[in-house]
Design a protein around this motif. Structure first.
Motif, PDB file in Angstrom:
ATOM      1  N   ALA A  23       0.831  -1.204   0.000  1.00 36.90           N
ATOM      2  CA  ALA A  23       0.000   0.000   0.000  1.00 36.90           C
ATOM      3  C   ALA A  23       0.868   1.257   0.000  1.00 36.90           C
ATOM      4  CB  ALA A  23      -0.920   0.001   1.215  1.00 36.90           C
ATOM      5  N   ALA A  24       1.900   1.272   0.838  1.00 32.84           N
ATOM      6  CA  ALA A  24       2.787   2.437   0.934  1.00 32.84           C
ATOM      7  C   ALA A  24       3.565   2.645  -0.358  1.00 32.84           C
ATOM      8  CB  ALA A  24       3.753   2.268   2.107  1.00 32.84           C
ATOM      9  N   TYR A  25       3.952   1.549  -0.998  1.00 37.27           N
ATOM     10  CA  TYR A  25       4.679   1.642  -2.265  1.00 37.27           C
ATOM     11  C   TYR A  25       3.821   2.328  -3.315  1.00 37.27           C
ATOM     12  CZ  TYR A  25       7.816   0.203  -6.051  1.00 37.27           C
ATOM     13  OH  TYR A  25       8.687   0.199  -7.120  1.00 37.27           O
ATOM     14  N   ASN A  26       2.514   2.104  -3.239  1.00 40.87           N
ATOM     15  CA  ASN A  26       1.594   2.666  -4.234  1.00 40.87           C
ATOM     16  C   ASN A  26       1.249   4.125  -3.965  1.00 40.87           C
ATOM     17  OD1 ASN A  26      -1.642   3.061  -4.876  1.00 40.87           O
ATOM     18  ND2 ASN A  26      -0.508   2.125  -6.554  1.00 40.87           N
ATOM     19  N   CYS A  27       0.927   4.453  -2.712  1.00 40.19           N
ATOM     20  CA  CYS A  27       0.405   5.805  -2.439  1.00 40.19           C
ATOM     21  C   CYS A  27       1.337   6.697  -1.644  1.00 40.19           C
ATOM     22  CB  CYS A  27      -0.944   5.718  -1.728  1.00 40.19           C
ATOM     23  SG  CYS A  27      -0.860   5.095  -0.035  1.00 40.19           S
ATOM     24  N   GLY A  28       2.451   6.133  -1.142  1.00 43.81           N
ATOM     25  CA  GLY A  28       3.407   6.949  -0.397  1.00 43.81           C
ATOM     26  C   GLY A  28       3.195   6.875   1.108  1.00 43.81           C
ATOM     27  N   GLU A  29       4.279   7.066   1.842  1.00 44.79           N
ATOM     28  CA  GLU A  29       4.235   6.954   3.301  1.00 44.79           C
ATOM     29  C   GLU A  29       3.377   8.047   3.929  1.00 44.79           C
ATOM     30  OE1 GLU A  29       8.252   6.108   4.995  1.00 44.79           O
ATOM     31  OE2 GLU A  29       8.828   5.965   2.875  1.00 44.79           O
ATOM     32  N   GLY A  30       3.314   9.200   3.277  1.00 46.17           N
ATOM     33  CA  GLY A  30       2.509  10.297   3.810  1.00 46.17           C
ATOM     34  C   GLY A  30       1.038   9.932   3.871  1.00 46.17           C
ATOM     35  N   ASN A  31       0.517   9.324   2.821  1.00 46.93           N
ATOM     36  CA  ASN A  31      -0.887   8.908   2.797  1.00 46.93           C
ATOM     37  C   ASN A  31      -1.169   7.792   3.803  1.00 46.93           C
ATOM     38  OD1 ASN A  31      -2.073  10.628   0.858  1.00 46.93           O
ATOM     39  ND2 ASN A  31      -1.139   9.455  -0.801  1.00 46.93           N
ATOM     40  N   ILE A  32      -0.186   6.909   3.997  1.00 48.39           N
ATOM     41  CA  ILE A  32      -0.349   5.852   5.004  1.00 48.39           C
ATOM     42  C   ILE A  32      -0.445   6.470   6.393  1.00 48.39           C
ATOM     43  CG2 ILE A  32       0.733   3.850   6.104  1.00 48.39           C
ATOM     44  CD1 ILE A  32      -0.295   3.205   3.337  1.00 48.39           C
ATOM     45  N   MET A  76      -3.617   6.116   8.924  1.00 48.39           N
ATOM     46  CA  MET A  76      -3.453   5.560  10.264  1.00 48.39           C
ATOM     47  C   MET A  76      -3.960   6.538  11.320  1.00 48.39           C
ATOM     48  SD  MET A  76       0.269   3.665  10.227  1.00 48.39           S
ATOM     49  CE  MET A  76       0.563   2.136   9.335  1.00 48.39           C
ATOM     50  N   ASP A  77      -3.637   7.810  11.125  1.00 50.93           N
ATOM     51  CA  ASP A  77      -4.049   8.841  12.074  1.00 50.93           C
ATOM     52  C   ASP A  77      -5.577   8.983  12.092  1.00 50.93           C
ATOM     53  OD1 ASP A  77      -3.330  11.080  13.904  1.00 50.93           O
ATOM     54  OD2 ASP A  77      -4.274  12.286  12.347  1.00 50.93           O
ATOM     55  N   ALA A  78      -6.171   8.941  10.904  1.00 49.85           N
ATOM     56  CA  ALA A  78      -7.627   9.080  10.805  1.00 49.85           C
ATOM     57  C   ALA A  78      -8.348   7.897  11.446  1.00 49.85           C
ATOM     58  CB  ALA A  78      -8.041   9.215   9.343  1.00 49.85           C
ATOM     59  N   ALA A  79      -7.764   6.702  11.290  1.00 50.59           N
ATOM     60  CA  ALA A  79      -8.395   5.490  11.822  1.00 50.59           C
ATOM     61  C   ALA A  79      -8.019   5.224  13.275  1.00 50.59           C
ATOM     62  CB  ALA A  79      -8.005   4.287  10.969  1.00 50.59           C
ATOM     63  N   GLY A  80      -6.927   5.856  13.707  1.00 51.82           N
ATOM     64  CA  GLY A  80      -6.447   5.582  15.055  1.00 51.82           C
ATOM     65  C   GLY A  80      -5.911   4.182  15.198  1.00 51.82           C
ATOM     66  N   SER A  81      -5.370   3.654  14.108  1.00 53.41           N
ATOM     67  CA  SER A  81      -4.868   2.275  14.108  1.00 53.41           C
ATOM     68  C   SER A  81      -3.752   2.133  13.085  1.00 53.41           C
ATOM     69  CB  SER A  81      -5.999   1.302  13.761  1.00 53.41           C
ATOM     70  OG  SER A  81      -5.499  -0.016  13.588  1.00 53.41           O
ATOM     71  N   PHE A 132      -7.363   0.846   8.749  1.00 57.64           N
ATOM     72  CA  PHE A 132      -7.120   2.187   8.200  1.00 57.64           C
ATOM     73  C   PHE A 132      -7.276   2.266   6.683  1.00 57.64           C
ATOM     74  CE2 PHE A 132      -2.573   0.676   8.105  1.00 57.64           C
ATOM     75  CZ  PHE A 132      -2.289   0.921   6.764  1.00 57.64           C
ATOM     76  N   CYS A 133      -7.417   1.116   6.002  1.00 54.94           N
ATOM     77  CA  CYS A 133      -7.431   1.134   4.534  1.00 54.94           C
ATOM     78  C   CYS A 133      -8.590   1.956   3.955  1.00 54.94           C
ATOM     79  CB  CYS A 133      -7.457  -0.287   3.971  1.00 54.94           C
ATOM     80  SG  CYS A 133      -8.950  -1.225   4.350  1.00 54.94           S
ATOM     81  N   LYS A 134      -9.693   2.076   4.692  1.00 57.48           N
ATOM     82  CA  LYS A 134     -10.830   2.829   4.163  1.00 57.48           C
ATOM     83  C   LYS A 134     -10.521   4.313   3.988  1.00 57.48           C
ATOM     84  CE  LYS A 134     -12.957   3.331   8.757  1.00 57.48           C
ATOM     85  NZ  LYS A 134     -14.150   3.002   9.567  1.00 57.48           N
ATOM     86  N   TYR A 135      -9.420   4.767   4.580  1.00 60.23           N
ATOM     87  CA  TYR A 135      -9.015   6.166   4.444  1.00 60.23           C
ATOM     88  C   TYR A 135      -7.963   6.357   3.342  1.00 60.23           C
ATOM     89  CZ  TYR A 135     -11.385   6.712   8.922  1.00 60.23           C
ATOM     90  OH  TYR A 135     -12.324   6.733   9.925  1.00 60.23           O
ATOM     91  N   LEU A 136      -7.631   5.276   2.642  1.00 57.08           N
ATOM     92  CA  LEU A 136      -6.647   5.337   1.559  1.00 57.08           C
ATOM     93  C   LEU A 136      -7.337   5.615   0.226  1.00 57.08           C
ATOM     94  CD1 LEU A 136      -4.406   2.244   2.430  1.00 57.08           C
ATOM     95  CD2 LEU A 136      -3.833   4.659   2.775  1.00 57.08           C
ATOM     96  N   PRO A 137      -6.574   6.081  -0.772  1.00 54.05           N
ATOM     97  CA  PRO A 137      -7.154   6.269  -2.107  1.00 54.05           C
ATOM     98  C   PRO A 137      -7.707   4.945  -2.639  1.00 54.05           C
ATOM     99  CG  PRO A 137      -5.016   7.352  -1.950  1.00 54.05           C
ATOM    100  CD  PRO A 137      -5.163   6.535  -0.710  1.00 54.05           C
TER     101      PRO A 137
END
Length: 288
Positions: free
Chosen positions: A135-144, A148-153, A159-164
């Protein structure tokens, strides 16, 4: 009768982990056409695949990461995406430059693969499971980090539901490809192992990924598969503590083995047994 609540908690958490694997992380397309398509792409690019797998083994990384290049580009070094990602590993210019890979070299199989090995190793050190790494390779560590921050996990299935949407789909493709290559169980086991470590830490466990590592010297006579088996740890976990150890043992004949503080005594106690098993395994392999 004395009830061991710790053991009960362990059983419940393990059961929970398997439920997570089945419910949140699984191949979404196991059809014959999907499996055949992925296998045909691999079979049609044997030279490139062999080189990538050789590079992965040399760096102590799992072979299933070849599937990242599979879903990124279909192993086509001339591939350029609409967003400007190029080469077999589909490096964006900024990502490539981060590791010293020039824009022009993104389509160079040797240089881009060498860079991908470095990137994947560093991402694994940070996230400790291959699902989040993909996931990080695709969207970048910043988005991860934002997800994580949005999901608190820090757990991907939460937390994947907050990813592109593109990243979520990318991970699904990776799991489908791993199903086609017979490696999905290994990927999910690695994810659940990482997840359980996090859960145990939250509940007061004694071991986390941030525990200090102790080190000892070993030589090429030691078989890392047997080391992992004797210590009852996942091979991917052992390699995450020791990036590059496979290459160093092969080229130098010796290397430093790093293990968490609570595992090092077990290794030292079993060291002679592990070496004896390794030598026997090597002798058996040579007679075949």
């Amino acid at each position: 009768m004395k009830i061991n609540f710790k053991n009960i908690l362990t059983v419940l958490l393990l059961a929970s982990a398997h439920c997570v694997s089945a419910q949140f992380l699984s191949a979404s397309d196991t059809s014959e056409n999907s499996v055949k398509r992925y296998r045909n792409i691999i079979g049609s690019n044997k030279v490139v695949v062999d080189f990538i797998e050789y590079s992965l083994v040399q760096k102590g990384l799992p072979r299933h990461l070849r599937n990242l290049a599979l879903i990124e580009s279909g192993f086509d070094r001339r591939q350029v995406s609409g967003a400007g990602a190029a080469g077999v590993w589909q490096f964006m210019t900024a990502h490539a430059n981060q590791y010293g890979l020039s824009e022009q070299s993104r389509s160079d199989l040797y240089r881009s693969t060498k860079t991908a090995m470095i990137s994947l190793t560093q991402l694994y050190k940070k996230y400790n499971n291959w699902v989040t790494v993909v996931a990080a390779y695709n969207c970048g560590e910043g988005n991860i980090a934002k997800a994580m921050d949005a999901a608190g996990s820090s757990q991907y299935h939460i937390f994947c539901k907050y990813l592109p949407a593109e990243t979520i789909n990318h991970v699904k493709k990776y799991l489908n490809a791993c199903y086609a290559t017979g490696e999905l169980e290994s990927v999910l086991s690695n994810y659940n192992s990482s997840r359980m470590n996090t859960v145990f830490f939250v509940n007061g466990g004694s071991k986390t990924d941030n525990d200090p590592l102790e080190q000892t010297d070993i030589n090429a006579g030691f078989n890392l598969d047997i080391v992992a088996d004797e210590l009852k740890v996942d091979m991917d976990k052992l390699l995450s503590w020791n990036p590059g150890i496979t290459e160093e043992l092969q080229t130098k004949g010796e290397s430093t083995l790093r293990l968490p503080t609570d595992l090092m005594p077990d290794f030292l106690l079993r060291k002679n047994k592990i070496l004896s098993r390794s030598i026997k395994a090597g002798a058996t392999a040579n007679t075949k």
